[in-house]
Design an enzyme around this catalytic site. Sequence first.
Site, PDB file in Angstrom:
ATOM      1  N   SER A 136       0.857  -1.180   0.000  1.00 59.05           N
ATOM      2  CA  SER A 136       0.000   0.000   0.000  1.00 59.05           C
ATOM      3  C   SER A 136       0.896   1.233   0.000  1.00 59.05           C
ATOM      4  CB  SER A 136      -0.879  -0.045   1.255  1.00 59.05           C
ATOM      5  OG  SER A 136      -1.654   1.120   1.369  1.00 59.05           O
ATOM      6  N   LYS A 162      -1.054  -0.863  -4.420  1.00 60.45           N
ATOM      7  CA  LYS A 162      -2.277  -0.123  -4.060  1.00 60.45           C
ATOM      8  C   LYS A 162      -1.887   1.327  -3.818  1.00 60.45           C
ATOM      9  CE  LYS A 162      -4.779  -0.012   0.317  1.00 60.45           C
ATOM     10  NZ  LYS A 162      -5.535  -0.816   1.306  1.00 60.45           N
ATOM     11  N   LYS A 164      -2.972   4.973  -2.443  1.00 65.90           N
ATOM     12  CA  LYS A 164      -3.923   5.736  -1.649  1.00 65.90           C
ATOM     13  C   LYS A 164      -4.347   6.948  -2.469  1.00 65.90           C
ATOM     14  CE  LYS A 164      -4.103   3.569   2.349  1.00 65.90           C
ATOM     15  NZ  LYS A 164      -5.374   3.054   2.883  1.00 65.90           N
ATOM     16  N   ASP A 190      -7.239   3.031  -2.999  1.00 69.83           N
ATOM     17  CA  ASP A 190      -7.968   3.044  -1.722  1.00 69.83           C
ATOM     18  C   ASP A 190      -8.220   4.488  -1.320  1.00 69.83           C
ATOM     19  OD1 ASP A 190      -9.054   2.642   0.762  1.00 69.83           O
ATOM     20  OD2 ASP A 190      -7.294   1.649   1.629  1.00 69.83           O
ATOM     21  N   GLU A 215     -11.173   0.766  -3.494  1.00 67.87           N
ATOM     22  CA  GLU A 215     -11.496   0.425  -2.105  1.00 67.87           C
ATOM     23  C   GLU A 215     -12.131   1.613  -1.384  1.00 67.87           C
ATOM     24  OE1 GLU A 215      -8.039  -1.239  -0.247  1.00 67.87           O
ATOM     25  OE2 GLU A 215      -8.841  -1.026   1.785  1.00 67.87           O
ATOM     26  N   ASP A 240     -13.913  -1.884   2.772  1.00 67.39           N
ATOM     27  CA  ASP A 240     -13.011  -2.078   3.908  1.00 67.39           C
ATOM     28  C   ASP A 240     -13.765  -1.603   5.159  1.00 67.39           C
ATOM     29  OD1 ASP A 240     -11.062  -1.800   5.883  1.00 67.39           O
ATOM     30  OD2 ASP A 240      -9.665  -0.631   4.703  1.00 67.39           O
ATOM     31  N   LYS A 264     -10.015  -7.473   7.324  1.00 68.95           N
ATOM     32  CA  LYS A 264      -9.029  -7.136   8.369  1.00 68.95           C
ATOM     33  C   LYS A 264      -9.566  -7.700   9.674  1.00 68.95           C
ATOM     34  CE  LYS A 264      -7.495  -2.672   6.568  1.00 68.95           C
ATOM     35  NZ  LYS A 264      -7.845  -1.242   6.611  1.00 68.95           N
ATOM     36  N   GLY A 292      -4.377  -4.634   5.937  1.00 70.00           N
ATOM     37  CA  GLY A 292      -3.352  -4.448   6.962  1.00 70.00           C
ATOM     38  C   GLY A 292      -3.580  -3.167   7.726  1.00 70.00           C
TER      39      GLY A 292
HETATM   40  O1  SMG Z   1      -0.582  -2.650   6.712  1.00 72.50           O
HETATM   41  O2  SMG Z   1       0.376  -2.208   4.822  1.00 72.50           O
HETATM   42  C1  SMG Z   1      -0.443  -1.972   5.692  1.00 72.50           C
HETATM   43  C2  SMG Z   1      -1.334  -0.772   5.525  1.00 72.50           C
HETATM   44  C3  SMG Z   1      -2.360  -1.018   4.484  1.00 72.50           C
HETATM   45  O3  SMG Z   1      -3.396   0.811   3.450  1.00 72.50           O
HETATM   46  C4  SMG Z   1      -3.374   0.088   4.398  1.00 72.50           C
HETATM   47  N1  SMG Z   1      -4.234   0.206   5.410  1.00 72.50           N
HETATM   48  O4  SMG Z   1      -7.460   1.500   4.678  1.00 72.50           O
HETATM   49  O5  SMG Z   1      -6.531  -0.284   4.048  1.00 72.50           O
HETATM   50  C5  SMG Z   1      -6.485   0.764   4.682  1.00 72.50           C
HETATM   51  C6  SMG Z   1      -5.268   1.212   5.444  1.00 72.50           C
HETATM   52  C7  SMG Z   1      -5.606   1.525   6.858  1.00 72.50           C
HETATM   53  C8  SMG Z   1      -4.459   1.855   7.730  1.00 72.50           C
HETATM   54  S1  SMG Z   1      -3.874   3.435   7.512  1.00 72.50           S
HETATM   55  C9  SMG Z   1      -2.914   3.788   8.899  1.00 72.50           C
HETATM   56 MG    MG Z   2      -8.554   0.441   3.168  1.00 68.00          MG
END
Ligand code: SMG
Ligand code: MG
Length: 369
Positions: A136, A162, A164, A190, A215, A240, A264, A292
């Site tokens: 991510s 992925k 953001k 995402d 996402e 999510d 998750k 994650g």
């Molecule tokens: O664990 O690699 C990881 C983070 C993956 O993008 C990630 N998590 O919305 O999916 C999500 C975000 C939430 C955590 S952001 C601190």
């Molecule tokens: Mg997410």
Amino acid sequence: MKIENIELRRVHIPLVRPFRTSFGTSIAREITIVRVKTADAEGWAECAADTRPLYSSEFLDGSDLVIRDHLIPRLQALGDRLTAERVAGALEPVKGHTMSKAVLETAILDAQLKETGVSFGGYLGAVHDTVPAGVSVGIMDSIDELLEAVAGYLEEGYLRIKLKIEPGWDLEPVRAVRERFGDELLLQVDANTAYTLADARHLARLDPFDLLLMEQPLTEDDLLGHAHLARRITTPICLDESIESARDAATAITLGACSIINVKPSRVGGYLEARRIHDVAAAHGVPVWCGGMLETGIGRAANVALAGLPNFVLPGDTSASNRYYAEDLTAPFVLENGHLRVPTGPGIGVEVLPDVLAGVTASVTEIRF
Ligand code: SMG
Ligand code: MG
């Protein structure tokens, strides 16, 4: 199962690079690690709650308080009848607080499995020895910086990227990554709830980039909005934040609000509910993948085991330890041809490194059972 004590440990671990999402920037993880001690075993788990209630309503100080004053007393009331399978039922009268419930159930499950010599993967029903790893990639200050970061991850072997996104950082980064790395790259985005249904036409402009999924574009309680959006874009919608239970998953799928689910365990109250979501999705022909929360090796070990279940058909946000931390709390998870190995030892199957843990510990609270 007889618990002797539960330890709540506040730790502070710097991230190797800042991670920016549509709701904020993290430069470190401040989290609570739970250790459950029985006569024969120690169970470990980490709570995903962040210091601020921005990803979800839970936050670290509130979580510690709920665990101590509202959840643990309900487990103590079970006495010797306590098992991991009874945790969720005992905690059910307490509304919400899925991350706080998850960390207790997981630590207890770890102790229970260690007592019986069973691995998380074996218990949950993992069918793979290794799982494909995605990564991510946070919002960056410039496209050049983003391309450099993605190039580095691809060189390390990550099998899926992925990005953001947020309003103002969506079409351009996706276009730049597609143009630079080609049509074969497995790419997804995402939004962490950053858009509204009024953005449908804008989000449809991502369709030509052949993304695996989009996402959580809309706010978490807007299932109907996601169902409307799904009819107006061709990119598959993955939920999510909206999915906190197997019932939520069934509702969202039935409404047409998503065609893929990010599972998750921390968000849904633990691994038992996560497995039920896997099962519900599988029954509907809906693929899932493991999300994650920037876990240390403690949380990652169990996530990787879950990702070994048969309907986890897309690469997860289960990245290697060095994506997050210079020094992990366990032996580091490393990429092997873009995959992470599912631990096979009892429980989570990894040892916590006592010296590293001591070095990042801010405080410890012990609760006797
Ligand atoms: O664990 O690699 C990881 C983070 C993956 O993008 C990630 N998590 O919305 O999916 C999500 C975000 C939430 C955590 S952001 C601190
Ligand atoms: Mg997410």
